[in-house]
Design an enzyme around this catalytic site. Structure first.
Site, PDB file in Angstrom:
ATOM      1  N   SER A  87       0.857  -1.188   0.000  1.00 49.58           N
ATOM      2  CA  SER A  87       0.000   0.000   0.000  1.00 49.58           C
ATOM      3  C   SER A  87       0.891   1.237   0.000  1.00 49.58           C
ATOM      4  O   SER A  87       2.005   1.209   0.545  1.00 49.58           O
ATOM      5  CB  SER A  87      -0.872   0.010   1.268  1.00 49.58           C
ATOM      6  OG  SER A  87      -1.472   1.298   1.449  1.00 49.58           O
TER       7      SER A  87
ATOM      8  N   TYR B 223      -1.394  -0.751  10.386  1.00 49.25           N
ATOM      9  CA  TYR B 223      -1.635  -1.045   8.964  1.00 49.25           C
ATOM     10  C   TYR B 223      -0.435  -0.624   8.111  1.00 49.25           C
ATOM     11  O   TYR B 223       0.063  -1.410   7.297  1.00 49.25           O
ATOM     12  CB  TYR B 223      -2.904  -0.330   8.483  1.00 49.25           C
ATOM     13  CG  TYR B 223      -3.203  -0.591   7.016  1.00 49.25           C
ATOM     14  CD1 TYR B 223      -3.700  -1.824   6.603  1.00 49.25           C
ATOM     15  CD2 TYR B 223      -2.963   0.379   6.049  1.00 49.25           C
ATOM     16  CE1 TYR B 223      -3.957  -2.075   5.267  1.00 49.25           C
ATOM     17  CE2 TYR B 223      -3.216   0.136   4.709  1.00 49.25           C
ATOM     18  CZ  TYR B 223      -3.718  -1.101   4.326  1.00 49.25           C
ATOM     19  OH  TYR B 223      -3.966  -1.352   2.986  1.00 49.25           O
TER      20      TYR B 223
END
Ligand code: NAP
Length: 252
Positions: free
Chosen positions: A147, A161
């Site tokens: 990501s 995350y």
């Protein structure tokens, strides 16, 4: 077991979002598809229908990537059905609930990293054993889902995350060295803001609408736009790409 004459891909978390779009895009390009889901049977059935409508063959397996036994069964089922494995798309992942570092707790972090990081090690290990040219395989490719949060830090209170995706970047770079002698390429994609239901627990469309204007391209991306890049990285057209971290982020 008969070996299919078409290349075969395993996509983790293929029932919705980017994983589903990847299943359909690969199927359109002539790949056999085996994908996993964790709980949403209806979504998995819809994905099967979309793959078949695209002219592909689909195998949907309920397998929690956080459970190593489930992962073994996923790979065994794909190999039993198609007799070969050419690509792993390591896609399944969660954002989890926002949580301040002041409230960090052992169980939350352990479960989270098991789903977002350890599972990638487990899936790569299974795939490498089947594809390694040193173990009788024909080589292949692996695409990891990272990501843009790995480099910009993600949303507030989501350090877990961002860190999990940073780990995926590191794994990709490290294993590029280790897997090359096995005939296996490995790369990662780093999507930015993509319009999927992963954002539902954090404000959904309202959150997407808030962040989209900060993206240089001025909008959120579509799952299909990430799927095209994944499909390119999975196949032979990207034959000299290895250990790359490919941003698909609209410039963000
Ligand atoms: P999504 O729409 O929420 O879809 C998640 C998929 O993963 C579903 O198929 C879900 O299965 C599956 N899944 C979740 N936990 C699982 C588990 N423990 N075991 C097996 N499958 C599991 O998510 P997405 O937006 O497509 O995201 C896919 C990947 O891209 C994730 O790794 C995410 O971190 C990454 N990513 C997304 C964005 C974005 O903005 N959307 C940006 C950067 C990176 P069920 O249908 O059964 O629940």
């Amino acid at each position: 077991m008969t070996q299919s004459n078409k290349p075969t891909a395993i996509i983790t978390g293929g029932s919705r979002g980017i994983g589903r779009a990847t299943c359909v895009t690969l199927a359109k390009q002539g790949w056999n598809i085996c994908f996993s889901y964790v709980s949403n049977l209806a979504a998995a059935q819809e994905t099967v229908a979309l793959i078949e409508a695209a002219g592909g063959q689909a195998l949907a397996i309920k397998a929690n990537v956080a459970n190593r036994e489930d992962i073994k069964q996923l790979f065994a089922a794909a190999f039993k059905t198609y007799g070969r494995l050419d690509a792993l798309i390591n896609n399944a992942g969660i954002v989890g609930e926002p949580r301040s570092i002041l409230d960090a707790d052992d169980a939350h972090l352990t479960d989270f990293f098991r789903t977002n990081v350890l599972s990638y090690f487990f899936c790569i290990s299974e795939a490498a054993r089947l594809m390694s040219t040193q173990r009788g395989g024909k080589g292949g490719s692996i695409v990891n889902m990272s990501s843009a949060a790995a480099r910009h830090g993600g949303m507030p209170e989501e350090a877990h995350y961002a860190a999990s995706k940073g780990a995926i970047d590191s794994v990709t770079i490290a294993l590029a060295k280790e897997l090359a002698p096995h005939g296996i390429r490995i790369n990662a994609v780093r999507p930015g803001l993509i319009n999927t239901s992963i954002h539902d627990a954090h404000g959904g469309q309202a959150l997407i609408n808030k962040i989209a204007p900060t993206v240089p391209l001025g909008r959120a991306g579509m799952a299909e736009e990430v799927a095209e890049v994944i499909t390119f990285l999975a196949g032979p057209l990207s034959s000299y790409m290895h250990g790359a971290l490919v941003d698909v982020s609209g410039g963000r």
